[in-house]
Design a protein around this motif. Sequence first.
Motif: not given
Length: 396
Positions: A343-365
């Motif tokens: 559960x922990x690493x499944x959620x972690x994988x989603x969080x890491x992928x979400x950071x990459x998907x929201x990437x906009x060239x700033x620290x906001x994602x």
Amino acid sequence: MTLRILLILGALSAFGPLAIDMYLPSFPALARQFATDVEQVQLSLAAYFIGLAIGQLVYGPLADRFGRRRPLLGGVLLFTLASLLCALAPSLEWLIAGRFVQALGGCAGMVVSRAVVRDLCDPINSAKVFSQLMLVMGLAPILAPLAGGLLLKTLGWPSIFVVLALFGLLCLLAVALWLPETLARNAPAAPLRGALGQYRRLFADGAYLGYALSGGFAIAGMFAYIAGSPFIFIELYGVPAEHYGWLFGSNALGFVLVAQLNAWLVARHGPVYWLHRAVWIYLLSALALLLVARAQPAALWPLLIPLFCCIACLGILMPNASASAMAGQGQRAGSASALLGSLQFGIAASAAALVAWLHDGTAQPLAWVIFLCGCLSLGFSLLTRRVERRLLAGRP
């Protein structure tokens, strides 16, 4: 628990941090090597998280059925061989596949180490041991990026995976020679065909699931930081790759120090008490990080302060969530440990992928994802308290 066993369990628990943190400084170099961008290289990190989530579900029932040692030896051997395959990767796709297999092997150490602690300790002593393991495995996120940056600069990125293979080989020898079997000999062997039933019963355990998810979303914030920090530190603020580890390690040091404080705190009020309070500090730190990120400061240090607070809070959240979830699991400790990690690493994988998907060239994602994780962690903490109160009152 002897010091030798504690050190072996710490090394096994360090498979994840080492395999994740050591190659973080190489993200820009890997992007150049494979003619792609850093966001695509981040997929190798998400693949590792997915492998950890899937593999743990397999090792849990195996550890309950065949004992702790045999599944552990097989997993560590697989990690060692997969690390060598990553070092030989001719393409990004090969590397992503190798990282997935590497995770399938490495997660054996994480599952079995938690089960061994549960075999040998009561809930309060489990929280203390988990805190001590944070000290042992906490050296990994401090030293791994530094070592990775040095290896990258002197020998190139493949040397990072060769070193991981050597570490796996040393752990394989340590387990074979010095780690005893801790599953009680008179315990009835858990049949593999009952694995799904065990997981179904764990999902129906409201307290277990609440602790697992509260801790899981907090930890996911850390892995969002792991995924997003190479771009923020190296690309956005121009920190040299070989110096990345110093910044990363300073946050890890806060995590380790607070984990040692937690070993003292739980002797007074227990892990549940501190878990429910630390989650508020985590959320407030995440909110401060989001506000700073939205201001887009010209210097890096305003971001580092709330980041440090977020990661340091995990020194209380991680051991106490694990100890609270594992309490009372008895002979299904292997399955409980596996589902907890999955559960922990499944959620972690989603969080890491979400950071990459929201990437906009700033620290906001990164800041938004950590803040979201803080909100969800607090939400499950509050729900778990309600479940506990109903159980104490004798209501279903």
